[in-house]
Design an enzyme around this catalytic site. Structure first.
Site, PDB file in Angstrom:
ATOM      1  CG  ASP A  40      46.364 -20.280  60.638  1.00 19.03           C
ATOM      2  OD1 ASP A  40      45.419 -19.490  60.424  1.00 19.03           O
ATOM      3  OD2 ASP A  40      47.555 -19.952  60.577  1.00 19.03           O
TER       4      ASP A  40
ATOM      5  CG  ASP B 244      45.208 -24.312  55.456  1.00 19.13           C
ATOM      6  OD1 ASP B 244      45.638 -23.161  55.306  1.00 19.13           O
ATOM      7  OD2 ASP B 244      45.947 -25.303  55.535  1.00 19.13           O
TER       8      ASP B 244
ATOM      9  CE  LYS C   3      53.288 -25.563  57.457  1.00 23.25           C
ATOM     10  NZ  LYS C   3      52.788 -24.258  57.843  1.00 23.25           N
TER      11      LYS C   3
END
Lengths: 1311, 328
Positions: free
Chosen positions: A879, A1159, A948
């Site tokens: 990742d 991603d 986050k």
DNA sequence: CCATTATCTACCGACAATATCATTATTTAATCA
DNA sequence: CCATTAAATAATGATATAAGTAATAGATAATGG
């Protein structure tokens, strides 16, 4: 130049074609480079040709095309089309005006259902009511299809055909070869050879059309071509030289065409084999011998799919079916299968005659059959009624023709299945929104029609063979396919103009280049879909009943009542009515007991064979269903850019990337599946499977003052609603899991493929919706690669690291993570041995199902004694750490940023989220000590997870409100925070996060600001021509003015209906003139158009109710705010998509299995190191390009000659007070060039309001000037100057010193 | 009794009013207020003519007024002879103005900082200090001790409030948990039309049906638009709850039914009944009148008798529906 | 034209108000020369 | 038979619908005097 992207050259036998394209691919990826590879012929765009086919509009057409020639440059670096506000756009884009797209769809339906009387009426009305528009939009393809309608059947009507031919020609249609082919065909079929010959003679004399083109027209079947020979022999007697010449040409052409088949197959074979494909492709079956697509047929899974088909008559063959044919059959015969299953059910029980067994049969199926039988006569009656209508009933006229396109049985089953499928959709308990239902039913009919229509006209064998063969994905194959397709088009019709129905915007006629002609098959506009869907739905509602045990209210005796299964009703949502269709309670119960698998249409399932590679923007994926490579909704502009890019071969590398993603073979992880099943059947809440609700939830007690205090009642009702909502959510979650499980079951032990397409920014998504690797933890846990690869030492290490990652232990160094796994081996083994009864360690993981899946893999490898040789299927994820910021840092060369997101190497992963969380934590701690109650509550609870999303979206421009909402959601998930305080706390926390972020990502933010600013400027800009034509700017030349005036003249001549399109340019409402969306091209060549415009919805009458539908053709002003706020995230996402696609292709070429979730990149454990290299190389390759500079240049080119309004303060003499442009935040750093235009403006208007063309009478003028005087007096020191300045962009933020190549050494860049 | 009262509030000009009283924030549109004493006086005179209140009756009445605003109506009430007027005003500028009046009225006018829109207010009014002593569960006669009055805002809030008054009458909630209380309300014209919309007209709506089923309505006086800030036509309406509700069904069911059939008020009842539930049309069989009548009771081609039956909705249709739905 | 007021609140995957009435616009019928 | 006008019908636009505002706050588009 490094060559990671060049496919391994196998032999020197590669032909020029493939060489060329490898080169092309390099050029595009690595370096901005003028495109040189397109032959000029390519720039002859079909749609421009379409315009000029009409002589009557030629003056307009030439004028506008000349005029546009400057900005319509699709063979330059970028695709550039006229602004949607310009008159050229709709014509160039082939966007049909409102009403006409509907009429065209109806026309086609009439033709296809063979009712030419109705087709004629439509045609008549079109020419009578919309004659001016017809001159522009009536295309020769439409005409050909129409004329063909007269002569295609058993009873050709060549005279009618001929009459229409003459008439249409007189309307300005220029016939082409196909037109003549069609007309001639009519006479040939009747044996009127003489007339046919006369026609051809006429054609020869008056046009340049080649005889060969006529004869090889796709409208002529081979046997019809053969009749030319009869014509020839009949006419031999003629001695005229002219005739003899004609006959000769004809003969040559006919022979040529009749020989062509053989020729074709030869070429295709040679084309394909000349590529790197190791085996030659035989032109005819059996070609599958050496293609081991599916496992042997005794696999459990395939049996299920075959059962799907086993009901069909020829089903005895089903078991022997080749997977390719099976896939084809599944796609094409989904409804037949469903129907046959109902029939069988009934037959079987009747035959057996045992009522006992009949009870075991699915009651739902029995009822469905009942509905089906009841509905059919109603449907027939309706069709008759539609045919009867001669005069007025406009509704019937609109939907009638479509009902004849498919057999009534099919219409009925489609309706039934769609309605059942939509159960509980769009948040309606036990029902669905009417709008959704009718449109979806209409869409389903359309898709089914297309599928069968294709089957009927289908001769695309070779193409498919080749396509399906292609585990070999390559540009060369794609090219070869296209060429072959084009070549084959002369004899075989192909799929092209059938766009995927999900997009309601359409190109009226997409003529691909070359000789190829497609059958004309317009997409049905949503309004048509709704109308068609509503008839069917309404009929079903009328016919579908369900038996209910009941009492006779008078006598009290037991009876069985038949009450409607569905009913149409309304709901009020915040004061607005919403039409819904509800299930009766009994039906809901019935449905909930039944497994859902029969309502799953195979068209929405993973594929069992390799998806067709993307040949074009609308050609690839599933075998038979037409799908688009990009998900486009209601945006003609997007579609047009994509189309042009596709036709100009600009997106080949993008398509190739999608092909790679689609080529990944998956399978269901049986072990996980078993546990899922067990968990599911237990009915308990496990991991993310919600509990099954057996009994209704307990309602809270009514408060004492319920009856007297409205407030109390209100509160209680709200509580109840909340509970019901929860119940509903659980239920639909469970349904969702059910679908997933059923899909997984269907594919047990069977390889499956996910065809991919992209969103408009280029991010890739699997097309099958329910079960795919982008899904939640459950989906991901259920899936693994089909192919197994031995772990090897590195792989074993990566597997252990992955294990730790999934558990949530992912912020430590790699070796720490390895150790974590080894230390927990006991837990892992226990999880594997007793998943549901043991310590359930896996359930505590961050991603439990994936963790379980990894446990199985680790345990098996561990126990195998030799993990290094263990054959592993588990995808290992790498990742990007804050991928968005990574791209920002790379773009800005931002040293600090690069370090923060692991672009530069470090000995352990840097994690900005944790960093911010820590900062916030210490802030909070401090304030807690100071006695802040909020802070005290939050002490120690601020995890990485909480901050986050906010940190990530900060550089995408999230606002305080948005951030607070994000944090609120996180806090709500926790159970240690009282719900009533969540709101205040999230507010507090959002502030803290924002202040912690402070200057942190300044590099990124500078770029973000530049992007936002540029987007805002673009969105507010107006093409110069628009201003000129509205008298705001002077024309460049008298010629230009003259052209404009003649156009206006013509428009005035048009019917009044069009006057609305003559929008006046009003300064009052500036946003109404903002028509330019932000458009850019990704480094892979994909043009991206931000679609945000005002919505233009209209009410459409249907049988059930009116529905509110977006009117696709209206060119609507952009939503400038959205354009600008959305640009930074979209741009960054388009870059991460580019990186992903590049990596996909590169991985493929290295022989790595590859999958991705935006991603997060996945591959086999032992390939992780290789993939990591690829990822880094591609990232470097991507960011070695001057991306921002390219964007800047592209904007300048794309928006050349656009103007933005500007106001600046001037002193009394009219001199600018400051040189800045106040309209933009960054503008202070800009030195706005003093353009000559500004000077003109000034001279023109001075300080006065823009003198609009509308005749201001003297009165107003006086008033205006006095007002002005007062104004000047009142604010004597302040004067403003309003100008239309050239659209310029702020200078790019300065780039930092970070060296992108450092990424190569960074272990934790992706990890 | 008392000397002739002639309380006159200070009425600012429209411009001043705009500056000083336009309330922002809580209400999106400025709340309307009666701004003409003459209109107020006239209105009250008419009201008194209609109700034929004697001074004795008025002496034992406590008046509750919501949204007094500038106090024109408050003054008129006071001048007309009431001795105890609670003026419920949530906004400070108005409240100040009212305090002046309170002083001048020797305490007959009692301004309270409460909001007539807030349900809590009615709970508080039950306090012994205010209306507690006058709570009267006997619905056979109008509560002789309480008059509820005031001005409804022209906003959607006003509309909502009025609808809720009707609901509360039917269910004897909030204000009407204190008994059968008569009301005299200044209602904006638009709202008034809906409130009283007769069958067959466009104004016929859910609210008018409910109103009809629970109260007798009389329009007392119509104010010129200029009499209200900001300018708007208003009517003074007298509302007396009827002792026995015509609605026999459970309120929630009644409301559900009404809401659904009024989706298409021009369609025949028989059609709209189908939207109530699967097979709901079976209740049509049990109806004692022709269900082809339009939901809004359009008269065209409909007999007077039929119309009457449909208008007594609570008696026939809803009772039927209820019985059907509550069957085992 | 400036000041107040309404409308947003990172993006994507995944979509959806409707009945009715008044007013025009267009079509059909009707009448007349 | 046509032209013109009247009547009829279709298309378009505006408005009401339900009914507790949830909470908060700062920029920007829309609107009105």
């Amino acid at each position: 130049m490094s060559l990671p992207l060049v496919r391994q050259a196998t032999a020197g036998s590669r032909n020029l074609l493939s060489l060329r394209h490898s080169k092309l691919c390099l050029g595009h990826v690595h370096r901005r480079q003028p495109t040189i590879l397109y032959s000029d012929a390519r720039s002859h765009l079909p749609l421009t040709r379409m315009i000029s086919t009409s002589p009557l509009t030629s003056s307009t057409a030439t004028a506008s095309s000349q005029h546009q020639s400057s900005d319509l440059s699709s063979d330059g670096k970028h695709i550039i089309l006229p602004n949607p506000s310009r008159p050229g756009f709709n014509q160039t884009a082939g966007v049909l005006p409102s009403g006409i797209s509907e009429q065209f769809a109806i026309l086609n339906a009439c033709i296809q259902s063979g009712t030419m009387v109705r087709a004629e009426r439509v045609m008549n009305e079109l020419y009578r009511n919309r004659s001016e528009e017809m001159k522009v939009f009536m295309d020769v393809q439409v005409v050909n299809a129409f004329l063909n309608g007269f002569v295609q059947g058993a009873k050709p009507l060549p005279n009618d055909c001929m009459a229409w031919f003459d008439r249409l020609v007189s309307y300005g249609i220029t016939p082409d070869a196909n037109t003549y082919a069609v007309v001639v065909k009519g006479f040939l079929k009747l044996g009127s050879y003489h007339t046919a010959r006369m026609l051809l003679q006429d054609m020869r004399k008056n046009t340049n059309i080649q005889m060969l083109d006529v004869v090889k027209s796709s409208f002529l079947a081979p046997e019809e071509v053969a009749t030319f020979h009869q014509l020839i022999s009949q006419s031999q007697s003629s001695t005229q030289q002219e005739v003899q010449e004609l006959l000769h040409e004809l003969e040559v052409a006919a022979n040529n065409v009749l020989d062509k088949d053989a020729m074709n197959t030869v070429t295709s074979a040679s084309l394909a084999s000349s590529d790197t494909t190791p085996h030659a492709i035989p032109s005819h079956p059996p070609i599958y011998e050496n293609v081991p697509e599916a496992k042997p047929m005794d696999a459990i899974g395939v049996r299920f799919l075959q059962e799907q088909l086993s009901a069909l008559q020829n089903s005895s063959d089903a078991l022997k079916m080749d997977p390719f044919d099976l896939q084809m059959a599944l796609e094409q015969q989904g409804y037949e299968v469903a129907l046959q299953k109902l029939v069988h059910m009934r037959e079987a029980s009747k035959e057996r005659g045992d009522t006992l067994n009949a009870l075991h049969l699915s009651p739902l199926k029995k009822i469905m059959w009942d509905w089906h039988e009841k509905m059919i006569p109603l449907l027939r009656e309706e069709i008759v009624n539609c045919a009867d209508v001669v005069g007025r009933n406009t509704e019937r006229r609109a939907y009638g023709p479509f009902l004849s396109l498919l057999p009534v049985e099919k219409l009925s089953i489609i309706t039934i299945l769609e309605l059942l499928r939509l159960h509980n959709s769009s948040g309606i308990a036990d029902g669905m929104k009417t709008a959704r239902a009718v449109i979806d039913v209409g869409k389903a009919v359309e898709m089914e029609y297309n599928a069968t229509y294709l089957k009927r006209t289908n001769k695309m064998g070779e193409i498919q063979n080749m396509a399906s063969y292609g585990k070999q994905i390559s540009l060369a194959v794609r090219k070869a396919s296209i060429q072959q397709q084009e070549a084959a088009a002369a004899t075989a019709t192909s799929l092209d103009s059938i766009d995927q129905p999900t997009s309601s915007t359409t190109l009226s006629t997409t003529q691909p280049s070359g000789q190829m002609t497609d059958p004309w098959n317009p997409v049905w506009p949503n309004s048509i879909r709704a109308k068609v869907g509503s008839v069917l739905t309404s009929l079903l509602i009328d016919s579908a009943k369900i038996p209910v045990p009941s009492y006779n209210p008078d006598t009290g005796e037991k009876i069985t009542e038949h009450i409607p299964a569905f009913f149409h009703t309304y709901q009020y949502v915040r004061g607005k009515r919403v039409g819904i269709i509800k299930f009766s309670d009994q039906l809901t119960m019935l449905v909930s007991k039944e497994p859902l698998r029969d309502t799953l249409h195979p068209r929405l399932m993973p594929m069992i064979v390799h998806p067709r590679p993307w040949l074009r923007y609308n050609d690839g994926g599933y075998l038979s269903a037409k799908s688009m490579c990009m998900r486009i909704k209601d945006s003609p502009e997007q579609l047009m850019y994509l189309y042009k890019a596709s036709e100009n071969s600009k997106i080949d590398n993008v398509l190739k990337g999608l092909d790679v993603l689609g080529s990944t073979k998956w399978r269901v992880n049986k072990q996980v599946f078993d546990v899922v099943l067990e968990a599911w059947n237990s009915g308990e809440a496990i991991a993310d499977i919600p509990p099954s609700i057996t009994e209704p939830m307990v309602l809270p007690e009514k408060p004492a003052d319920y009856d007297t205090d409205p407030k109390a009642k209100f509160n209680w009702v709200n509580k109840v609603k909340e509970i019901q909502n929860l119940e509903k959510n659980y239920h639909s979650l469970r349904c969702d899991v059910n679908y997933k499980v059923e899909t997984a079951r269907a594919f047990l032990n069977l390889p499956m493929y996910f065809p991919h397409n992209m969103d408009f920014r280029g991010r890739a998504y699997p097309i099958p919706p329910t079960l795919n690797h982008l899904g939640n933890d459950l989906c991901r846990g259920l899936l693994c690669f089909d192919e197994a690869k031995p772990l090897g030492e590195r792989g074993w290490r990566w597997l252990r690291i992955h294990m730790a990652n999934l558990y949530g232990y992912d912020k430590h160094s790699f070796s720490e993570r390895e150790n974590f796994t080894m230390e927990n081996m006991d837990n892992i083994l226990d999880s594997v041995d007793n998943p549901m009864t043991g310590r359930k360690w896996w359930l505590e993981a961050e991603s439990p199902w994936q963790c379980l899946s990894a446990c199985y893999e680790v345990a098996a490898a561990y126990r195998s004694g030799n993990p290094l040789e263990f054959e592993s299927r588990l995808p290992i994820h790498q990742d990007g750490t804050c991928n968005g910021l990574q791209h920002y840092a790379a773009l800005g060369g931002d040293l600090a940023g690069a370090r923060a997101v692991n672009l530069s190497p470090g000995d352990r992963p840097a994690d900005v989220y944790t960093g911010v969380a820590d900062m916030v934590n210490s802030l909070v701690e401090k304030e807690a000590k100071e006695g802040n109650a909020d802070a005290q509550m939050l002490m120690g609870k601020i995890s990485r997870k909480v901050v986050k999303q906010t940190v990530m979206t900060n550089v995408y421009g999230v606002t305080f409100i948005g951030a607070r909402a994000q944090i609120e959601n996180r806090l709500k998930e926790r159970d240690d925070i009282p719900p009533e305080r969540v709101y205040a706390l999230s507010s507090y926390l959002a502030k803290k996060v924002f202040s912690s972020l402070g200057e942190m990502f300044n590099g990124a933010r500078n770029i973000q600001d530049w992007l936002t600013d540029s987007a805002r400027r673009i969105a507010r800009s107006v093409p110069k021509e628009t201003l000129q034509e509205n008298g705001i700017l002077p024309f460049d030349s008298p010629e230009q003015e003259q052209r404009f005036l003649t156009r206006v003249e013509k428009e005035k001549a048009k019917s009044k209906r069009l006057k609305k399109s003559n929008k006046t340019f009003s300064a009052r409402n500036p946003s109404a003139n903002q028509m330019s969306s932000v458009i850019w091209t990704t480094p892979l060549g994909l043009p991206i158009v931000q679609p945000y415009r005002r919505t233009g919805k209209k009410q459409v009458t249907t049988l059930l109710q009116t529905v509110f539908i977006e009117d696709p053709d209206a060119s609507k002003p952009v939503n400038a705010m959205k354009q600008s706020t959305a640009f930074p995230p979209n741009f960054i996402h388009s870059l991460d998509a580019t990186h992903m696609l590049m990596s996909a292709v590169a991985c493929y070429e290295k022989g790595l299995t590859f999958a991705s979730v935006h991603d997060s990149y996945w591959t086999h454990a032992n390939c992780v190191d290789d993939m990591n290299m690829v990822i880094r190389d591609q990232f470097i390759a991507l960011h070695s390009q001057p991306i921002m500079e390219n964007l800047y240049e592209e904007f300048k080119e794309r928006y050349r000659n656009y103007r933005i309004p500007n106001s600046s303060e001037v002193d009394k003499s009219g001199q600018p007070v400051s040189k800045a442009t106040p309209s933009s935040p960054i503008a202070t750093t800009t030195t706005t060039p003093v353009s000559p235009i500004s000077a003109e403006n000034e001279a023109l208007f001075g300080l006065v309001d823009t003198p609009l063309e509308e005749g201001d009478d003297d009165d107003e003028d006086e008033l205006g000037s006095t007002l002005l005087d007062q104004e000047i007096k009142a604010s004597s020191s302040r004067k403003y100057k309003y100008t239309w300045d050239e659209l310029t962009f702020a200078p790019l933020p300065k780039k930092g010193d970070f060296d992108i190549n450092e990424v190569k050494e960074s272990d934790y860049f992706f990890h | 009794m008392s000397s002739i009262r002639s309380l006159v509030p200070k009425i600012p000009s429209m411009a001043t009013w705009n500056k000083a009283f336009r309330i922002k924030g809580a209400l999106k549109v400025p709340r309307c207020t009666l701004a003409d004493s003459l209109t107020a006086e006239n209105g009250f005179k008419k009201l008194k003519d209609y109700t034929k209140w004697s001074q004795a009756e008025m002496d034992q009445m406590t008046v509750v007024e919501i949204n007094p605003g500038l106090g024109a109506w408050t003054s008129a009430l006071y001048n007309g002879g009431f001795n105890k007027i609670y003026s419920l005003e949530p906004t400070v500028p108005y409240l100040k103005q009212l305090e002046v009046l309170a002083e001048q009225s020797q305490g007959a006018i009692i301004p309270l900082k409460k909001d007539g829109y807030d349900w809590q207010t009615y709970v508080e009014l039950k306090d012994p200090e205010y209306l507690g002593p006058y709570i009267n569960p006997d619905w056979s006669q109008v509560n002789p001790n309480i008059l509820f009055t005031g001005t409804l805002p022209k906003s959607s809030k006003g509309e909502q409030l009025l609808a809720q008054f009707a609901t509360c009458i039917v269910n004897k909630m909030a204000l009407h948990s204190m008994g059968r209380i008569q009301m005299a309300l200044w209602i904006p014209d638009q709202l008034y039309q809906k409130f009283t919309g007769p069958p067959g007209t466009n104004a016929r709506c859910k609210m008018s049906v409910v109103t009809e089923a629970c109260a007798d309505i009389e329009v007392i006086y119509s104010a010129e638009p200029g009499a209200v800030y900001p300018y708007a036509p208003y009517h003074l309406v007298h509302i007396v709850p009827i002792p026995k509700m015509k609605i026999k069904a459970e309120w929630d069911v009644f409301e559900y039914v009404l809401k659904h059939i009024f989706v298409m008020q021009k369609q025949p009842l028989s059609k709209m009944v189908r939207t109530l539930g699967p097979g709901a049309d079976i209740i049509l069989k049990r109806l004692d009148f022709d269900p082809s009548i339009a939901v809004d009771g359009n008269k065209e081609g409909i007999s007077e008798e039929l119309l009457l039956k449909w208008r007594t909705l609570g008696n026939s249709l809803l009772l039927t529906i209820l019985t059907i739905y509550t069957l085992p």
